[in-house]
Scaffold this active site. Sequence first.
Site, PDB file in Angstrom:
ATOM      1  N   SER A 189      59.924   1.164  16.864  1.00 24.59           N
ATOM      2  CA  SER A 189      59.545   2.362  17.747  1.00 24.59           C
ATOM      3  C   SER A 189      58.156   2.243  18.153  1.00 24.59           C
ATOM      4  O   SER A 189      57.553   2.932  18.955  1.00 24.59           O
ATOM      5  CB  SER A 189      59.755   3.431  16.817  1.00 24.59           C
ATOM      6  OG  SER A 189      59.061   3.881  15.622  1.00 24.59           O
ATOM      7  N   MET A 208      54.213  -2.278  19.639  1.00 21.40           N
ATOM      8  CA  MET A 208      54.622  -3.640  19.710  1.00 21.40           C
ATOM      9  C   MET A 208      55.930  -4.020  19.466  1.00 21.40           C
ATOM     10  O   MET A 208      56.933  -4.669  20.123  1.00 21.40           O
ATOM     11  CB  MET A 208      54.034  -4.362  18.397  1.00 21.40           C
ATOM     12  CG  MET A 208      54.153  -5.920  18.505  1.00 21.40           C
ATOM     13  SD  MET A 208      53.707  -6.881  19.681  1.00 21.40           S
ATOM     14  CE  MET A 208      52.006  -6.522  19.864  1.00 21.40           C
ATOM     15  N   THR A 257      51.387  -8.218  10.650  1.00 21.17           N
ATOM     16  CA  THR A 257      50.678  -6.914  10.122  1.00 21.17           C
ATOM     17  C   THR A 257      49.371  -7.536   9.845  1.00 21.17           C
ATOM     18  O   THR A 257      49.171  -8.350   9.221  1.00 21.17           O
ATOM     19  CB  THR A 257      51.294  -6.231   9.115  1.00 21.17           C
ATOM     20  OG1 THR A 257      52.684  -5.998   9.554  1.00 21.17           O
ATOM     21  CG2 THR A 257      50.879  -5.139   8.546  1.00 21.17           C
ATOM     22  N   PHE A 309      49.424 -13.751  17.360  1.00 22.82           N
ATOM     23  CA  PHE A 309      50.593 -14.945  17.785  1.00 22.82           C
ATOM     24  C   PHE A 309      50.313 -15.234  19.332  1.00 22.82           C
ATOM     25  O   PHE A 309      51.106 -15.683  19.867  1.00 22.82           O
ATOM     26  CB  PHE A 309      51.729 -14.097  17.764  1.00 22.82           C
ATOM     27  CG  PHE A 309      52.499 -13.973  16.263  1.00 22.82           C
ATOM     28  CD1 PHE A 309      53.221 -15.016  15.851  1.00 22.82           C
ATOM     29  CD2 PHE A 309      51.986 -12.931  15.316  1.00 22.82           C
ATOM     30  CE1 PHE A 309      53.735 -14.975  14.579  1.00 22.82           C
ATOM     31  CE2 PHE A 309      52.715 -12.891  14.270  1.00 22.82           C
ATOM     32  CZ  PHE A 309      53.268 -13.911  13.701  1.00 22.82           C
ATOM     33  N   HIS A 350      38.188  -3.691  19.744  1.00 19.54           N
ATOM     34  CA  HIS A 350      39.319  -3.271  19.935  1.00 19.54           C
ATOM     35  C   HIS A 350      39.498  -1.792  20.386  1.00 19.54           C
ATOM     36  O   HIS A 350      38.627  -0.898  20.360  1.00 19.54           O
ATOM     37  CB  HIS A 350      40.309  -3.330  18.769  1.00 19.54           C
ATOM     38  CG  HIS A 350      40.755  -4.899  18.184  1.00 19.54           C
ATOM     39  ND1 HIS A 350      39.949  -5.750  17.793  1.00 19.54           N
ATOM     40  CD2 HIS A 350      41.968  -5.605  18.569  1.00 19.54           C
ATOM     41  CE1 HIS A 350      40.489  -6.838  17.821  1.00 19.54           C
ATOM     42  NE2 HIS A 350      41.627  -6.694  17.927  1.00 19.54           N
ATOM     43  N   HIS A 351      40.814  -1.184  20.561  1.00 13.38           N
ATOM     44  CA  HIS A 351      41.191   0.106  20.964  1.00 13.38           C
ATOM     45  C   HIS A 351      40.563   1.101  19.891  1.00 13.38           C
ATOM     46  O   HIS A 351      40.584   0.652  18.730  1.00 13.38           O
ATOM     47  CB  HIS A 351      42.428   0.497  21.439  1.00 13.38           C
ATOM     48  CG  HIS A 351      43.346  -0.266  20.212  1.00 13.38           C
ATOM     49  ND1 HIS A 351      43.656   0.552  19.219  1.00 13.38           N
ATOM     50  CD2 HIS A 351      44.017  -1.420  20.129  1.00 13.38           C
ATOM     51  CE1 HIS A 351      44.588  -0.274  18.419  1.00 13.38           C
ATOM     52  NE2 HIS A 351      44.907  -1.450  19.154  1.00 13.38           N
ATOM     53  N   LYS A 355      42.599   1.717  16.567  1.00  6.59           N
ATOM     54  CA  LYS A 355      42.706   0.513  15.225  1.00  6.59           C
ATOM     55  C   LYS A 355      42.123   0.933  14.025  1.00  6.59           C
ATOM     56  O   LYS A 355      41.154   1.352  13.993  1.00  6.59           O
ATOM     57  CB  LYS A 355      42.355  -0.728  15.862  1.00  6.59           C
ATOM     58  CG  LYS A 355      42.343  -2.098  14.700  1.00  6.59           C
ATOM     59  CD  LYS A 355      42.004  -3.507  15.427  1.00  6.59           C
ATOM     60  CE  LYS A 355      42.521  -4.598  14.633  1.00  6.59           C
ATOM     61  NZ  LYS A 355      43.830  -4.602  14.344  1.00  6.59           N
ATOM     62  N   GLY A 377      42.133  -8.800  12.053  1.00  5.79           N
ATOM     63  CA  GLY A 377      42.911  -9.794  11.229  1.00  5.79           C
ATOM     64  C   GLY A 377      42.343 -11.075  11.910  1.00  5.79           C
ATOM     65  O   GLY A 377      42.437 -12.213  11.476  1.00  5.79           O
TER      66      GLY A 377
END
Length: 253
Positions: A9, A12, A84, A110, A141-142, A145, A151
């Site tokens: 949900s 991603m 994750t 990825f 990042h946004h 996060k 990561g």
Amino acid sequence: MRIGIAGISGRMGQMLVEEVATAGAALVGGTRYSTPAESLVPLFPNVAALAEASDVVIDFTRAGLAEAHAEVLIAAGTPWILGTSGLSAQEEAAVAQAARWIPVVYASNFSPGVTLVLALAEQMAAALPAEQYDAEIVEMHHRQKVDAPSGTAIGIGRAVAAGRRVDLSDVMQSGRDGHTGARPTGAIGFAALRGGQIVGEHSLLFAGADEQIVLTHRAFDRRTFATGAVRAAHWVRDRAPGLYSMKHVLGLG
């Protein structure tokens, strides 16, 4: 191929649903934290049930679930695509343990572009002596996060450390504040920025006395991560148990 999505949900998860269809695979369904009144895809009560029904499970949930997911995926014998971020050392050990029994593709990112950045980072670190070139990693990042450094930034740091044949934990400097003193030779520095809705930006800097080299990757759409994860799902099927990365998926490892 029957693909299950843990955390279906989320943002991603929804992109993964679309990419599974684009790739011509069968979407078994997924799991989510709360069950809605209606759903356009089959929902499973837990990851164990999802794993039993799937040929491979793609997992972009959250840190804290990795150990439990590792146990049920081992029991089901189902390959695991894990994206994750923010896993603890104990959780990463659980992932490595799972890879003794099932094939696991574990990647901080990825994106094919980031995978190439990681390969280049290791090569550059090996060629640029730590005594002459300071390594710094800057990421943004946004604002939502929750982990820092990201990561992907940690992955870049590990690549630099591998190129220099050191352990990242021994040379990592993150979140400098106050009177920190001079920068130690050989340190790998991290700076994490947060704001707006930036998908992800990562820069690796090698700063020497007479020159500076910068390697930068910018993601403009999360879809590149979903596309890469589905590509990994197709690749991992029928592989022997082991811990793989996107380098293996792209034929670089």
